[in-house]
Design a protein around this motif. Structure first.
Motif, PDB file in Angstrom:
ATOM      1  N   GLU A   1       0.824  -1.205   0.000  1.00  0.00           N
ATOM      2  CA  GLU A   1       0.000   0.000   0.000  1.00  0.00           C
ATOM      3  C   GLU A   1       0.863   1.261   0.000  1.00  0.00           C
ATOM      4  O   GLU A   1       2.037   1.223   0.355  1.00  0.00           O
ATOM      5  N   LYS A   2       0.233   2.377  -0.309  1.00  0.00           N
ATOM      6  CA  LYS A   2       0.915   3.671  -0.301  1.00  0.00           C
ATOM      7  C   LYS A   2       1.510   3.924   1.083  1.00  0.00           C
ATOM      8  O   LYS A   2       0.846   3.729   2.096  1.00  0.00           O
ATOM      9  N   GLY A   3       2.756   4.307   1.146  1.00  0.00           N
ATOM     10  CA  GLY A   3       3.457   4.561   2.406  1.00  0.00           C
ATOM     11  C   GLY A   3       4.232   3.341   2.891  1.00  0.00           C
ATOM     12  O   GLY A   3       4.986   3.413   3.827  1.00  0.00           O
ATOM     13  N   ASP A   4       4.035   2.180   2.242  1.00  0.00           N
ATOM     14  CA  ASP A   4       4.731   0.933   2.591  1.00  0.00           C
ATOM     15  C   ASP A   4       4.623   0.578   4.080  1.00  0.00           C
ATOM     16  O   ASP A   4       5.629   0.461   4.776  1.00  0.00           O
ATOM     17  N   PRO A   5       3.424   0.364   4.606  1.00  0.00           N
ATOM     18  CA  PRO A   5       3.297  -0.013   6.016  1.00  0.00           C
ATOM     19  C   PRO A   5       3.968  -1.360   6.275  1.00  0.00           C
ATOM     20  O   PRO A   5       3.967  -2.245   5.407  1.00  0.00           O
ATOM     21  N   PHE A   6       4.561  -1.504   7.484  1.00  0.00           N
ATOM     22  CA  PHE A   6       5.217  -2.759   7.827  1.00  0.00           C
ATOM     23  C   PHE A   6       5.331  -2.910   9.332  1.00  0.00           C
ATOM     24  O   PHE A   6       5.239  -1.944  10.080  1.00  0.00           O
ATOM     25  N   LEU A   7       5.521  -4.160   9.762  1.00  0.00           N
ATOM     26  CA  LEU A   7       5.856  -4.487  11.141  1.00  0.00           C
ATOM     27  C   LEU A   7       7.049  -5.422  11.090  1.00  0.00           C
ATOM     28  O   LEU A   7       7.080  -6.349  10.279  1.00  0.00           O
ATOM     29  N   GLU A   8       8.020  -5.177  11.963  1.00  0.00           N
ATOM     30  CA  GLU A   8       9.194  -6.038  12.034  1.00  0.00           C
ATOM     31  C   GLU A   8       9.322  -6.567  13.460  1.00  0.00           C
ATOM     32  O   GLU A   8       9.581  -5.823  14.393  1.00  0.00           O
ATOM     33  N   PHE A   9       9.099  -7.876  13.594  1.00  0.00           N
ATOM     34  CA  PHE A   9       9.117  -8.556  14.881  1.00  0.00           C
ATOM     35  C   PHE A   9      10.519  -9.100  15.145  1.00  0.00           C
ATOM     36  O   PHE A   9      11.039  -9.872  14.338  1.00  0.00           O
ATOM     37  N   ALA A  10      11.126  -8.710  16.265  1.00  0.00           N
ATOM     38  CA  ALA A  10      12.457  -9.192  16.626  1.00  0.00           C
ATOM     39  C   ALA A  10      12.334 -10.341  17.623  1.00  0.00           C
ATOM     40  O   ALA A  10      11.348 -10.452  18.357  1.00  0.00           O
ATOM     41  N   GLU A  11      13.340 -11.205  17.656  1.00  0.00           N
ATOM     42  CA  GLU A  11      13.336 -12.362  18.550  1.00  0.00           C
ATOM     43  C   GLU A  11      13.271 -11.959  20.024  1.00  0.00           C
ATOM     44  O   GLU A  11      12.767 -12.706  20.851  1.00  0.00           O
ATOM     45  N   ASP A  12      13.784 -10.774  20.364  1.00  0.00           N
ATOM     46  CA  ASP A  12      13.794 -10.330  21.765  1.00  0.00           C
ATOM     47  C   ASP A  12      12.451  -9.774  22.228  1.00  0.00           C
ATOM     48  O   ASP A  12      12.311  -9.312  23.353  1.00  0.00           O
ATOM     49  N   GLY A  13      11.437  -9.806  21.359  1.00  0.00           N
ATOM     50  CA  GLY A  13      10.117  -9.322  21.737  1.00  0.00           C
ATOM     51  C   GLY A  13       9.861  -7.869  21.384  1.00  0.00           C
ATOM     52  O   GLY A  13       8.785  -7.349  21.655  1.00  0.00           O
ATOM     53  N   SER A  14      10.831  -7.224  20.750  1.00  0.00           N
ATOM     54  CA  SER A  14      10.605  -5.835  20.344  1.00  0.00           C
ATOM     55  C   SER A  14       9.929  -5.814  18.970  1.00  0.00           C
ATOM     56  O   SER A  14      10.032  -6.758  18.187  1.00  0.00           O
ATOM     57  N   LEU A  15       9.222  -4.743  18.717  1.00  0.00           N
ATOM     58  CA  LEU A  15       8.476  -4.589  17.468  1.00  0.00           C
ATOM     59  C   LEU A  15       8.638  -3.159  16.992  1.00  0.00           C
ATOM     60  O   LEU A  15       8.440  -2.218  17.756  1.00  0.00           O
ATOM     61  N   LYS A  16       9.001  -3.012  15.731  1.00  0.00           N
ATOM     62  CA  LYS A  16       9.064  -1.678  15.138  1.00  0.00           C
ATOM     63  C   LYS A  16       8.362  -1.741  13.798  1.00  0.00           C
ATOM     64  O   LYS A  16       8.170  -2.816  13.224  1.00  0.00           O
ATOM     65  N   GLY A  17       7.961  -0.589  13.329  1.00  0.00           N
ATOM     66  CA  GLY A  17       7.281  -0.552  12.052  1.00  0.00           C
ATOM     67  C   GLY A  17       6.807   0.826  11.694  1.00  0.00           C
ATOM     68  O   GLY A  17       7.234   1.828  12.281  1.00  0.00           O
ATOM     69  N   SER A  18       5.894   0.868  10.732  1.00  0.00           N
ATOM     70  CA  SER A  18       5.315   2.116  10.269  1.00  0.00           C
ATOM     71  C   SER A  18       3.915   1.820   9.756  1.00  0.00           C
ATOM     72  O   SER A  18       3.682   0.785   9.128  1.00  0.00           O
ATOM     73  N   ASP A  19       2.990   2.730  10.023  1.00  0.00           N
ATOM     74  CA  ASP A  19       1.642   2.567   9.484  1.00  0.00           C
ATOM     75  C   ASP A  19       1.545   3.166   8.083  1.00  0.00           C
ATOM     76  O   ASP A  19       0.483   3.309   7.521  1.00  0.00           O
ATOM     77  N   GLY A  20       2.697   3.510   7.527  1.00  0.00           N
ATOM     78  CA  GLY A  20       2.759   4.137   6.216  1.00  0.00           C
ATOM     79  C   GLY A  20       2.977   5.631   6.325  1.00  0.00           C
ATOM     80  O   GLY A  20       3.255   6.304   5.341  1.00  0.00           O
ATOM     81  N   CYS A  21       2.886   6.142   7.550  1.00  0.00           N
ATOM     82  CA  CYS A  21       3.026   7.572   7.796  1.00  0.00           C
ATOM     83  C   CYS A  21       3.724   7.836   9.126  1.00  0.00           C
ATOM     84  O   CYS A  21       4.585   8.684   9.221  1.00  0.00           O
ATOM     85  N   ASN A  22       3.364   7.074  10.146  1.00  0.00           N
ATOM     86  CA  ASN A  22       3.865   7.273  11.506  1.00  0.00           C
ATOM     87  C   ASN A  22       4.624   6.041  11.984  1.00  0.00           C
ATOM     88  O   ASN A  22       4.252   4.909  11.668  1.00  0.00           O
ATOM     89  N   ALA A  23       5.655   6.262  12.787  1.00  0.00           N
ATOM     90  CA  ALA A  23       6.466   5.168  13.322  1.00  0.00           C
ATOM     91  C   ALA A  23       5.720   4.418  14.420  1.00  0.00           C
ATOM     92  O   ALA A  23       4.941   4.993  15.166  1.00  0.00           O
ATOM     93  N   ILE A  24       5.986   3.114  14.494  1.00  0.00           N
ATOM     94  CA  ILE A  24       5.422   2.243  15.527  1.00  0.00           C
ATOM     95  C   ILE A  24       6.591   1.590  16.251  1.00  0.00           C
ATOM     96  O   ILE A  24       7.459   0.996  15.612  1.00  0.00           O
ATOM     97  N   VAL A  25       6.634   1.704  17.571  1.00  0.00           N
ATOM     98  CA  VAL A  25       7.658   1.048  18.390  1.00  0.00           C
ATOM     99  C   VAL A  25       6.963   0.492  19.627  1.00  0.00           C
ATOM    100  O   VAL A  25       6.331   1.233  20.367  1.00  0.00           O
ATOM    101  N   THR A  26       7.063  -0.823  19.827  1.00  0.00           N
ATOM    102  CA  THR A  26       6.412  -1.453  20.969  1.00  0.00           C
ATOM    103  C   THR A  26       7.016  -2.830  21.201  1.00  0.00           C
ATOM    104  O   THR A  26       8.130  -3.105  20.757  1.00  0.00           O
ATOM    105  N   THR A  27       6.280  -3.692  21.876  1.00  0.00           N
ATOM    106  CA  THR A  27       6.721  -5.062  22.118  1.00  0.00           C
ATOM    107  C   THR A  27       5.590  -6.015  21.748  1.00  0.00           C
ATOM    108  O   THR A  27       4.446  -5.605  21.574  1.00  0.00           O
ATOM    109  N   TRP A  28       5.940  -7.293  21.654  1.00  0.00           N
ATOM    110  CA  TRP A  28       4.961  -8.313  21.295  1.00  0.00           C
ATOM    111  C   TRP A  28       5.240  -9.592  22.078  1.00  0.00           C
ATOM    112  O   TRP A  28       6.324  -9.793  22.612  1.00  0.00           O
ATOM    113  N   LYS A  29       4.231 -10.457  22.124  1.00  0.00           N
ATOM    114  CA  LYS A  29       4.396 -11.788  22.696  1.00  0.00           C
ATOM    115  C   LYS A  29       3.292 -12.680  22.151  1.00  0.00           C
ATOM    116  O   LYS A  29       2.238 -12.201  21.737  1.00  0.00           O
ATOM    117  N   VAL A  30       3.560 -13.975  22.146  1.00  0.00           N
ATOM    118  CA  VAL A  30       2.571 -14.936  21.682  1.00  0.00           C
ATOM    119  C   VAL A  30       1.690 -15.317  22.856  1.00  0.00           C
ATOM    120  O   VAL A  30       2.175 -15.608  23.951  1.00  0.00           O
TER     121      VAL A  30
END
Length: 159
Positions: free
Chosen positions: A75-104
């Motif tokens: 999509e326009k702005g190339d939204p993405f999420l990048e999940f790291a093994e340490d539980g960190s998560l970074k990405g972009s909604d195509g306009c704004n940065a996303i930085v957080t954590t994740w878990k299963v």
């Protein structure tokens, strides 16, 4: 008597102008608060307040459901999420940065809540900023909002 009318008008306008000034100050302060790293500047190696042993790494179920890597959309702005093994998560909604954590959690990926800038980008759908959980089916990640509604999908990058 006309002087009383002018004083009343000025007195009524004063709270409205204070409110407008307060809202303007708040609007200017909130974006700066989103930039806080949460790290104590006196001890840069200290973990941020949002880090804990619980969110520092994915749960034991990660071997069954492994989102690590980059997931994106054309999509326009190339939204993405990048999940790291340490539980960190970074990405972009195509306009704004996303930085957080994740878990299963069971058969879902729980994405911890996050603050994001709120830039307006013409023609960009910022649906990914509402991400709360996700599931994986093959090479497709279905992203859901806090109500469990699928709001979009991302594809696994081969990189």
């Amino acid at each position: 008597m006309p002087n009383h009318t002018k004083l009343r008008t000025l007195a009524a306008a004063r709270p409205a102008s204070r409110l407008a000034l307060g809202l303007a100050a708040l609007a200017l302060t909130l974006p700066l608060a989103a930039c806080d790293t949460g790290v104590d500047p006196r001890n840069p190696s200290s973990p941020s307040p949002t880090e804990s042993s619980e969110t520092a790494s994915p749960s034991e179920d990660a071997s069954e459901l492994d989102p690590t890597g980059k997931w994106s959309s054309p999509e326009k702005g190339d939204p993405f999420l990048e999940f790291a093994e340490d539980g960190s998560l970074k990405g972009s909604d195509g306009c704004n940065a996303i930085v957080t954590t994740w878990k299963v959690k069971g058969e879902e990926i729980a994405i911890d809540s996050f603050m994001s800038t709120q830039k307006a980008c013409a023609g960009v759908d910022t649906w990914l900023s509402k991400a709360s959980t996700a599931t994986i089916e093959g090479d497709v990640m279905k992203v859901k909002d806090s109500n469990g509604k699928v709001i979009g999908g991302l594809e696994k990058d081969d990189k």
